[in-house]
Design an enzyme around this catalytic site. Sequence first.
Site, PDB file in Angstrom:
ATOM      1  N   VAL A 131      -0.391   0.270  -5.128  1.00  0.00           N
ATOM      2  CA  VAL A 131      -1.236  -0.751  -4.320  1.00  0.00           C
ATOM      3  C   VAL A 131      -2.795  -0.092  -4.347  1.00  0.00           C
ATOM      4  O   VAL A 131      -3.546  -0.561  -3.750  1.00  0.00           O
ATOM      5  CB  VAL A 131      -0.685  -0.850  -3.156  1.00  0.00           C
ATOM      6  CG1 VAL A 131       0.504  -1.538  -2.886  1.00  0.00           C
ATOM      7  CG2 VAL A 131      -0.276   0.694  -2.331  1.00  0.00           C
ATOM      8  N   GLU A 132      -2.950   1.310  -4.964  1.00  0.00           N
ATOM      9  CA  GLU A 132      -4.379   1.845  -5.161  1.00  0.00           C
ATOM     10  C   GLU A 132      -4.331   2.682  -6.406  1.00  0.00           C
ATOM     11  O   GLU A 132      -3.559   3.363  -6.618  1.00  0.00           O
ATOM     12  CB  GLU A 132      -4.726   2.635  -3.911  1.00  0.00           C
ATOM     13  CG  GLU A 132      -5.137   1.943  -2.698  1.00  0.00           C
ATOM     14  CD  GLU A 132      -5.612   2.594  -1.511  1.00  0.00           C
ATOM     15  OE1 GLU A 132      -6.547   3.671  -1.827  1.00  0.00           O
ATOM     16  OE2 GLU A 132      -5.334   2.343  -0.329  1.00  0.00           O
ATOM     17  N   ASN A 133      -5.509   2.449  -7.093  1.00  0.00           N
ATOM     18  CA  ASN A 133      -5.674   3.436  -8.186  1.00  0.00           C
ATOM     19  C   ASN A 133      -7.210   2.855  -8.817  1.00  0.00           C
ATOM     20  O   ASN A 133      -7.545   1.710  -8.655  1.00  0.00           O
ATOM     21  CB  ASN A 133      -4.865   3.002  -9.261  1.00  0.00           C
ATOM     22  CG  ASN A 133      -4.843   3.701 -10.707  1.00  0.00           C
ATOM     23  OD1 ASN A 133      -4.966   3.174 -11.779  1.00  0.00           O
ATOM     24  ND2 ASN A 133      -5.278   5.155 -10.505  1.00  0.00           N
TER      25      ASN A 133
END
Length: 485
Positions: free
Chosen positions: A374-376
């Site tokens: 959900v984040e990168n």
Amino acid sequence: MTELPKNFLWGGAVAAHQVEGAYNVGGKGLSVADVMTAAGSHDERRITDGVQEGEFYPNHEAVDFYHQFPEDVKLFAEMGFKSFRTSIAWSRIFPQGDETEPNEEGLAFYDRLFDECLKYNIEPVVTLSHFEMPYHLVTEYGGFRSRKTITFFTRFAEAVFNRYKDKVKYWLTFNEINNQSNYNREFTLFTNSGIQVKPGENAEAVMYQAGHYEVVASARAVQIGHKINPDFQIGAMVAFSPVYPATDKPADVLKAQRAMQARFWFSDVQVEGEYPSWLTRYQKAKQFNLDITPEDLAELKKGTVDYLGFSYYMSFATAASDHEDKYYSYNESEDLVTNTYVPRSDWGWQVDPEGLRYGLNWMNDRYHVPVFIVENGIGAIDKLEADHQVHDQYRIKYLRDHIEQMKLAIVEDGVDVMGYTPWSAIDIVSASTGQLSKRYGFIYVDRNDDGSGSLARYRKDSFYWYQHVIETNGDDLSESGAKHA
Ligand code: BG6
């Protein structure tokens, strides 16, 4: 041949306080993000005692998503997003945090936002608490020092689960709940738990107590959510920075193992429903005297999550010192060493795409639930050219290298990955520094660190590249297929 599942949730992520602005509009109360000043590239934000005149608080206006979201969501749709991860600002719904009735204007705002997403078949992925606890809960109750905050959180969760039960399917309880395992860093305990450690206090014990109340709150929210809509997918969310041993010296390996245990006990509890054995013994041995009741432990068992969401930016490395205690006690502020095999971003973050494949396999082996990236992303200085283009090749390279590793984990290793929502869909206010110039987005926002700028939006080169990646379901990561306007 398409390698990734057809329903793979490609998208992008932000958090309410980092984009919305309008910090005192629509009945919103102050949140912890509203009392943090901006910092430079290598220092931390200051936490002020309430909002002080003469200070600059970058989250107060952020990038004005509150007013401009219809245009922004349209741009997300143009990129082909299947999902959009954001959070609900808790203090829009419960301005003080301890009210019994929610604020209708706040609820109505997220109705409009989610409707706008659904209009384009963009699935909202919603974090309940992303570094934005109502500030009143900090001053009145000491944030998650207090057991009462479990009730305030679950009341909030229940209100939004009920309101959006037909609009939102994917939820996450606490963003990067394990950031605070770095308990000596003021920023992490404040943003995770609304806590500032007092002189003479044992910060590690404070963290374990707050973390416990949060995993209980999460477990309770999961049960409430599943009752409201059994189709809800409710996940935990951790910051996945794996900690490697600096060498093959056995003591370094043990130190790294303890570091991983200390960073990921949160997800151990949230996914498995029980405390890992080492931690129960460790907390006793260190005489932390925690308020952990048998009822809590029963609750944890009943409220396990459906999936594990995580952010991935970098990897860490650690080495044992010559005088380790028998616990190999891990103190992240002191125990990390430089990994000389990987490069660093301009902000000193160790860039390690293979660490993502490692992490996906590690989580798959340990937890046996689907995972969701959900984040990168990479924070970098972007240059807006005179013709309003932004040539962010470094961002394309970073994301491509990570997507390649993600594909290997899915296709070659069989990891069940639900989706990929890079950070960030659009430029945001950096959480740790408060800078706008630490840019992450596919969409450039004309706003500067001091708050000046027109707030106009421009598509970066990465916008067109990512559009093509989504169009080909991740088959073509090259730039040649990308179509610029
Ligand atoms: C994660 C957070 O820690 O990383 C985001 O969930 C944050 O809120 C992101 O913005 C990048 O970190 P930073 O400090 O560079 O903004």
